[in-house]
Design an enzyme around this catalytic site. Structure first.
Site, mmCIF file in Angstrom:
data_model
loop_
_atom_site.group_PDB
_atom_site.id
_atom_site.type_symbol
_atom_site.label_atom_id
_atom_site.label_comp_id
_atom_site.label_asym_id
_atom_site.label_seq_id
_atom_site.Cartn_x
_atom_site.Cartn_y
_atom_site.Cartn_z
ATOM 1 C CG ASP A 10 13.803 -2.982 15.599
ATOM 2 O OD1 ASP A 10 13.380 -2.736 14.449
ATOM 3 O OD2 ASP A 10 13.071 -3.025 16.600
ATOM 4 C CD GLU B 88 36.707 27.587 9.636
ATOM 5 O OE1 GLU B 88 36.161 28.519 10.268
ATOM 6 O OE2 GLU B 88 37.391 27.780 8.616
ATOM 7 C CD GLU C 250 32.262 29.166 15.885
ATOM 8 O OE1 GLU C 250 33.052 29.954 15.342
ATOM 9 O OE2 GLU C 250 31.058 29.445 16.097
ATOM 10 C CD GLU D 185 35.181 31.438 17.489
ATOM 11 O OE1 GLU D 185 34.687 32.560 17.681
ATOM 12 O OE2 GLU D 185 35.805 31.147 16.456
ATOM 13 C CD GLU E 172 36.732 27.788 14.872
ATOM 14 O OE1 GLU E 172 37.431 27.690 13.849
ATOM 15 O OE2 GLU E 172 35.982 28.753 15.093
ATOM 16 C CG HIS F 36 32.392 29.357 9.247
ATOM 17 N ND1 HIS F 36 33.220 30.455 9.396
ATOM 18 C CD2 HIS F 36 31.198 29.711 9.801
ATOM 19 C CE1 HIS F 36 32.552 31.413 10.022
ATOM 20 N NE2 HIS F 36 31.335 30.983 10.281
ATOM 21 N NE ARG G 165 37.477 37.196 8.334
ATOM 22 C CZ ARG G 165 37.900 35.941 8.459
ATOM 23 N NH1 ARG G 165 37.061 34.998 8.811
ATOM 24 N NH2 ARG G 165 39.169 35.631 8.240
ATOM 25 C CD GLU H 260 34.822 30.544 5.844
ATOM 26 O OE1 GLU H 260 35.157 30.160 6.976
ATOM 27 O OE2 GLU H 260 35.097 31.682 5.398
ATOM 28 N NE ARG I 228 31.821 34.052 7.449
ATOM 29 C CZ ARG I 228 31.035 34.883 8.116
ATOM 30 N NH1 ARG I 228 29.927 35.347 7.545
ATOM 31 N NH2 ARG I 228 31.322 35.257 9.344
#
Length: 448
Positions: free
Chosen positions: A54, A133, A135, A190, A197, A246, A320, A337, A339
């Site tokens: 449903d 990735e 976490e 982490e 992670e 990520h 980063r 990547e 982030r």
């Protein structure tokens, strides 16, 4: 590896499978299921795409007068869960959703991702790979079995037992995932206390998104077994890092080559023109697709300076601090990547949007801005403005407004999903905006 109906029938008997979960995801990204007995009669119904549910009972799907929906299982997602009971094993299949008229349902997030992949193939690419990735946090349960915010360790980045008391829990999660066919590449504590992670190998985007959904189910199930509660909430505790997911992305051509790799790159980064244009698309639409990557009120408590999460729309190689970076691996491992994504995002919607944003960059030759290799967090507002660096939305309210202004992102979601997503998020924001928090009591009650 292709799994056939005969393979499934054989495993049902060999592994004493007594129940079958037919799984699918709603617009919010929550994994749902219809569980049926694995009898011959019911198995025939499932394998002939005649299992029904449903749809009006699922928020954002259909109205009550359109409720009959069919579940079409993807046989390659066949999984026998390793936690069977006395009454036999339980297996699962991830399904696509079809209407009573036999058409793919426009509100099915998985089916919507398939639509984006068909566009990708028309543009000239064979596959879109994703390495996620995710976490998560592990919290203690109280005597009633309810989740608390009390962590069960005082570990930090890459710590190990006895500092990391969740070591055994994480190890069992990895063992179960491996038994289920995941290729786990890394498992570690982490940065934040109670935060973990587990990274598994990249796959084509559809399988990778399926893996994310199953991964969450496994993590929560095994955590409960150890007396813990696992949450993928973006920012469950103030003052420590939040949880991200990520997304490492790459396109492959029909010859099996990584379309993002080029040794002759005049800019010296060994990226192809395709990669730069894809990056240009990601950058152009970044502000507007944030609501999909970070879809909860709580998501924006993570996207603040000081906790490693990206706050600014920029890209770089080794740096980063920006939104997008280019990891050092080259050749087949060349990738971009993103982030900002957090694990509350619906992976099917998030990757459909990211793919379409990147394809928009390729098709319209959108130039990526210059990379920013300095630490953006220490720049002044004036320096960021001079460098053309824009902030991400600071609230879900602003993110949803921006989403509604981007035709590429709206088209990537499709009309049905877009309308229902926006409606749900407006309700969520209104509820949050009207709520009186403890912070307000603490700061204003005595002052005024």
């Amino acid at each position: 590896m292709t799994i056939t109906a005969a393979d499934i029938r054989r495993e049902v008997k060999e592994k004493n499978v007594t129940f079958l979960r037919l799984m699918f995801s709603d617009i919010a990204g929550t994994l749902k299921n219809v569980e049926i007995p694995a009898t011959d009669e019911q198995l025939d119904k499932v394998l002939s795409n005649k299992a029904m549910f449903d749809g009006s009972s699922i928020e954002g799907f259909v109205r009550i007068n359109e409720s009959d929906m069919f579940l079409h299982p993807d046989l390659d997602t066949w999984t026998v869960f390793p936690w069977g009971g006395e009454n036999g094993a339980v297996a699962g299949l991830i399904c696509d959703i079809y209407t009573a008229e036999g058409e793919p349902f426009a509100g099915d997030p998985r089916g919507n991702l398939k639509r984006a992949l068909r566009h990708m193939e028309k543009v000239g690419f064979k596959s879109f790979n994703l390495g996620p990735e995710p976490e998560f946090f592990l919290f203690k349960l109280d005597e009633k079995g309810e989740a608390t915010l009390e962590v069960n360790d005082r570990g930090g980045y890459f710590d190990l037992a006895p500092t990391d008391l969740a070591d055994n829990t994480r190890r069992e999660i990895v063992n179960v995932l491996t038994e289920m066919g995941f290729e786990v590449e890394a498992s570690h504590h982490e940065v934040a206390v109670g935060q973990h992670e587990i990274d598994f190998k990249y796959a084509d985007v559809l399988k990778a998104c399926d893996n994310i959904q199953i991964f969450k189910l496994v993590v929560k199930t095994i955590a409960r077994k150890h007396g813990l509660y696992a949450t993928f909430m973006a920012k469950p505790k103030f003052g420590i890092n939040g949880s991200g997911m990520h997304c490492n992305m790459s396109l492959f051509d029909y010859d099996g080559n990584n379309a993002f790799y080029d040794t002759e790159d005049p800019k010296g980064m060994q990226l192809s023109e395709t990669a730069y244009y894809f990056l240009g698309g990601l950058m152009k639409h970044a502000y507007n697709y944030t609501a999909i990557m970070n879809p909860t009120v709580n998501s924006y408590k993570r996207l603040v300076p000081g906790y490693e999460a990206p706050v600014y729309i920029a890209w770089a190689g080794r740096n980063r601090s920006p939104l997008i970076r280019v990891p050092a691996s080259r050749g087949m491992g060349t990738r971009l990547e993103l982030r900002s994504v957090d694990p509350t995002a619906n992976p099917y919607l998030a990757l459909a949007v990211l793919l379409e944003a990147g394809l928009d960059g390729i098709e319209n030759k959108i130039e990526a801005p210059a990379p920013v290799e300095s630490n953006i967090y220490v720049m002044t507002e004036e320096e960021r403005k001079e460098a053309g660096i824009r902030d991400l939305p600071s609230t879900l309210h602003n993110a949803v407004k921006a989403l509604q202004e981007d035709e590429v992102v709206k088209a990537a979601l499709g009309e049905h999903i877009f309308v229902n997503f926006v409606e749900a998020k407006k309700i969520e924001w209104s509820s949050y905006a009207a709520f009186v928090s403890q912070w307000e009591i603490d700061n204003y009650l005595d002052l005024y």
